[in-house]
Design a protein around this motif. Sequence first.
Motif, PDB file in Angstrom:
ATOM      1  N   PHE A 113      22.049  12.889 -37.101  1.00 33.07           N
ATOM      2  CA  PHE A 113      21.549  11.504 -37.055  1.00 33.07           C
ATOM      3  C   PHE A 113      20.454  11.294 -38.096  1.00 33.07           C
ATOM      4  O   PHE A 113      20.419  10.264 -38.801  1.00 33.07           O
ATOM      5  CB  PHE A 113      21.016  11.196 -35.666  1.00 33.07           C
ATOM      6  N   ALA A 114      19.545  12.263 -38.202  1.00 32.35           N
ATOM      7  CA  ALA A 114      18.445  12.125 -39.156  1.00 32.35           C
ATOM      8  C   ALA A 114      18.929  12.106 -40.591  1.00 32.35           C
ATOM      9  O   ALA A 114      18.308  11.461 -41.461  1.00 32.35           O
ATOM     10  CB  ALA A 114      17.454  13.266 -38.943  1.00 32.35           C
ATOM     11  N   ALA A 115      20.047  12.774 -40.880  1.00 30.57           N
ATOM     12  CA  ALA A 115      20.550  12.846 -42.250  1.00 30.57           C
ATOM     13  C   ALA A 115      21.450  11.675 -42.617  1.00 30.57           C
ATOM     14  O   ALA A 115      21.790  11.521 -43.794  1.00 30.57           O
ATOM     15  CB  ALA A 115      21.308  14.157 -42.442  1.00 30.57           C
ATOM     16  N   GLU A 116      21.845  10.861 -41.647  1.00 28.76           N
ATOM     17  CA  GLU A 116      22.780   9.773 -41.936  1.00 28.76           C
ATOM     18  C   GLU A 116      22.098   8.600 -42.648  1.00 28.76           C
ATOM     19  O   GLU A 116      20.966   8.218 -42.290  1.00 28.76           O
ATOM     20  CB  GLU A 116      23.418   9.248 -40.642  1.00 28.76           C
ATOM     21  N   PRO A 117      22.799   8.010 -43.582  1.00 34.85           N
ATOM     22  CA  PRO A 117      22.305   6.742 -44.140  1.00 34.85           C
ATOM     23  C   PRO A 117      22.633   5.604 -43.177  1.00 34.85           C
ATOM     24  O   PRO A 117      23.371   5.786 -42.208  1.00 34.85           O
ATOM     25  CB  PRO A 117      23.091   6.614 -45.445  1.00 34.85           C
ATOM     26  N   VAL A 118      22.086   4.444 -43.446  1.00 30.56           N
ATOM     27  CA  VAL A 118      22.329   3.277 -42.593  1.00 30.56           C
ATOM     28  C   VAL A 118      23.484   2.465 -43.163  1.00 30.56           C
ATOM     29  O   VAL A 118      23.478   2.090 -44.334  1.00 30.56           O
ATOM     30  CB  VAL A 118      21.060   2.400 -42.480  1.00 30.56           C
ATOM     31  N   ASP A 119      24.480   2.262 -42.318  1.00 31.20           N
ATOM     32  CA  ASP A 119      25.576   1.362 -42.671  1.00 31.20           C
ATOM     33  C   ASP A 119      25.250   0.011 -42.037  1.00 31.20           C
ATOM     34  O   ASP A 119      25.428  -0.175 -40.828  1.00 31.20           O
ATOM     35  CB  ASP A 119      26.906   1.922 -42.146  1.00 31.20           C
ATOM     36  N   GLY A 120      24.749  -0.919 -42.871  1.00 28.90           N
ATOM     37  CA  GLY A 120      24.249  -2.183 -42.323  1.00 28.90           C
ATOM     38  C   GLY A 120      25.263  -2.935 -41.498  1.00 28.90           C
ATOM     39  O   GLY A 120      24.939  -3.498 -40.441  1.00 28.90           O
ATOM     40  N   ASP A 121      26.512  -2.968 -41.920  1.00 27.51           N
ATOM     41  CA  ASP A 121      27.540  -3.730 -41.205  1.00 27.51           C
ATOM     42  C   ASP A 121      27.835  -3.108 -39.845  1.00 27.51           C
ATOM     43  O   ASP A 121      27.793  -3.769 -38.803  1.00 27.51           O
ATOM     44  CB  ASP A 121      28.797  -3.795 -42.070  1.00 27.51           C
ATOM     45  N   TRP A 122      28.148  -1.786 -39.862  1.00 29.71           N
ATOM     46  CA  TRP A 122      28.495  -1.144 -38.581  1.00 29.71           C
ATOM     47  C   TRP A 122      27.276  -1.030 -37.681  1.00 29.71           C
ATOM     48  O   TRP A 122      27.390  -1.227 -36.460  1.00 29.71           O
ATOM     49  CB  TRP A 122      29.076   0.256 -38.822  1.00 29.71           C
ATOM     50  N   SER A 123      26.121  -0.689 -38.213  1.00 26.65           N
ATOM     51  CA  SER A 123      24.936  -0.500 -37.377  1.00 26.65           C
ATOM     52  C   SER A 123      24.561  -1.790 -36.649  1.00 26.65           C
ATOM     53  O   SER A 123      24.131  -1.750 -35.483  1.00 26.65           O
ATOM     54  CB  SER A 123      23.765  -0.010 -38.223  1.00 26.65           C
ATOM     55  N   ALA A 124      24.746  -2.938 -37.301  1.00 25.03           N
ATOM     56  CA  ALA A 124      24.425  -4.217 -36.650  1.00 25.03           C
ATOM     57  C   ALA A 124      25.379  -4.475 -35.490  1.00 25.03           C
ATOM     58  O   ALA A 124      24.956  -4.889 -34.393  1.00 25.03           O
ATOM     59  CB  ALA A 124      24.480  -5.346 -37.665  1.00 25.03           C
ATOM     60  N   ARG A 125      26.660  -4.257 -35.691  1.00 24.21           N
ATOM     61  CA  ARG A 125      27.642  -4.486 -34.619  1.00 24.21           C
ATOM     62  C   ARG A 125      27.417  -3.502 -33.469  1.00 24.21           C
ATOM     63  O   ARG A 125      27.505  -3.871 -32.285  1.00 24.21           O
ATOM     64  CB  ARG A 125      29.065  -4.337 -35.157  1.00 24.21           C
ATOM     65  N   ALA A 126      27.156  -2.241 -33.793  1.00 26.97           N
ATOM     66  CA  ALA A 126      26.948  -1.237 -32.755  1.00 26.97           C
ATOM     67  C   ALA A 126      25.699  -1.541 -31.941  1.00 26.97           C
ATOM     68  O   ALA A 126      25.691  -1.388 -30.701  1.00 26.97           O
ATOM     69  CB  ALA A 126      26.855   0.147 -33.396  1.00 26.97           C
ATOM     70  N   SER A 127      24.643  -1.949 -32.603  1.00 25.31           N
ATOM     71  CA  SER A 127      23.404  -2.269 -31.886  1.00 25.31           C
ATOM     72  C   SER A 127      23.628  -3.411 -30.906  1.00 25.31           C
ATOM     73  O   SER A 127      23.123  -3.389 -29.775  1.00 25.31           O
ATOM     74  CB  SER A 127      22.310  -2.638 -32.883  1.00 25.31           C
ATOM     75  N   LYS A 128      24.374  -4.412 -31.318  1.00 26.58           N
ATOM     76  CA  LYS A 128      24.626  -5.554 -30.431  1.00 26.58           C
ATOM     77  C   LYS A 128      25.471  -5.149 -29.228  1.00 26.58           C
ATOM     78  O   LYS A 128      25.225  -5.585 -28.091  1.00 26.58           O
ATOM     79  CB  LYS A 128      25.327  -6.653 -31.208  1.00 26.58           C
ATOM     80  N   THR A 129      26.498  -4.306 -29.461  1.00 25.53           N
ATOM     81  CA  THR A 129      27.359  -3.855 -28.349  1.00 25.53           C
ATOM     82  C   THR A 129      26.534  -3.095 -27.311  1.00 25.53           C
ATOM     83  O   THR A 129      26.675  -3.306 -26.095  1.00 25.53           O
ATOM     84  CB  THR A 129      28.494  -2.971 -28.880  1.00 25.53           C
ATOM     85  N   LEU A 130      25.677  -2.197 -27.759  1.00 25.57           N
ATOM     86  CA  LEU A 130      24.853  -1.432 -26.832  1.00 25.57           C
ATOM     87  C   LEU A 130      23.827  -2.329 -26.125  1.00 25.57           C
ATOM     88  O   LEU A 130      23.593  -2.177 -24.906  1.00 25.57           O
ATOM     89  CB  LEU A 130      24.139  -0.302 -27.583  1.00 25.57           C
ATOM     90  N   ASP A 131      23.223  -3.222 -26.859  1.00 25.36           N
ATOM     91  CA  ASP A 131      22.228  -4.106 -26.249  1.00 25.36           C
ATOM     92  C   ASP A 131      22.852  -4.966 -25.160  1.00 25.36           C
ATOM     93  O   ASP A 131      22.245  -5.169 -24.085  1.00 25.36           O
ATOM     94  CB  ASP A 131      21.587  -4.982 -27.329  1.00 25.36           C
ATOM     95  N   ASP A 132      24.058  -5.454 -25.407  1.00 30.75           N
ATOM     96  CA  ASP A 132      24.739  -6.261 -24.378  1.00 30.75           C
ATOM     97  C   ASP A 132      25.025  -5.415 -23.133  1.00 30.75           C
ATOM     98  O   ASP A 132      24.894  -5.896 -21.997  1.00 30.75           O
ATOM     99  CB  ASP A 132      26.043  -6.818 -24.937  1.00 30.75           C
ATOM    100  N   ALA A 133      25.420  -4.169 -23.346  1.00 32.26           N
ATOM    101  CA  ALA A 133      25.702  -3.308 -22.197  1.00 32.26           C
ATOM    102  C   ALA A 133      24.444  -3.018 -21.408  1.00 32.26           C
ATOM    103  O   ALA A 133      24.454  -3.013 -20.159  1.00 32.26           O
ATOM    104  CB  ALA A 133      26.330  -2.001 -22.683  1.00 32.26           C
TER     105      ALA A 133
END
Length: 222
Positions: free
Chosen positions: A127-147
């Motif tokens: 996780f620490a070595a991963e770059p940020v994928d702005g498109d996927w990270s935004a969708r994933a954050s929203k899915t988790l937040d809704d849950a």
Amino acid sequence: MTSRLQTVLAIVNTAAIAGVGLTLAGHQRASDEALEELRTQVHRASASTDANLADRRVAAEAAMRLWAANAARPSTAPHARTGSPEAAPSGEAAAAEDSGGDVPPPPPIRPPPASFEQSRTRVFNAFAAEPVDGDWSARASKTLDDAFRSHLPGTSRVKSLECRATLCRVELVHRAQADHGTFLMNGLRTWPGSVFIANEAQEGNDYVVTLLASKEGTNPPL
């Protein structure tokens, strides 16, 4: 005994000795010819009109018995050897010959499975070595937040939430350990990927859980 009878007996004895010698030598064809000749001589001796006919017959029959006895004996001549026998191969050599000389290699030694601590370290490092994928990270954050909003107990909260290229790191704070169990049964059913519970710890009055959620089609490097 007349000279003629002596001659006949000499012929008979000679034929019998010849038959014995031929038999011992293993020449079957020659022995058969000698036997036929012997029978002819005996017949001639038996048909003679000279005196002492009974004596001639006794002598002829004795010669026949002598020939027959020697003919019945097995030949003592050594058999020709077609080849010297080779020593039997040892068990290992025989096994190698049966398998064509190819010995299968031993199976590879598998390393022991990683411990939980090793797996947790690998996931945190990934996780620490991963770059940020702005498109996927935004969708994933929203899915988790809704849950979380739909299923977290009222006494629980989200301490941190961060998504990168394929992994999301989440810290949840519960009032009790039982609250976390209830959330896991219902709260993450909408998440399409896998979830790795990396850490659970009691911190004062809070029960803190750290989990990493992976992108659909991927798995955390355990």
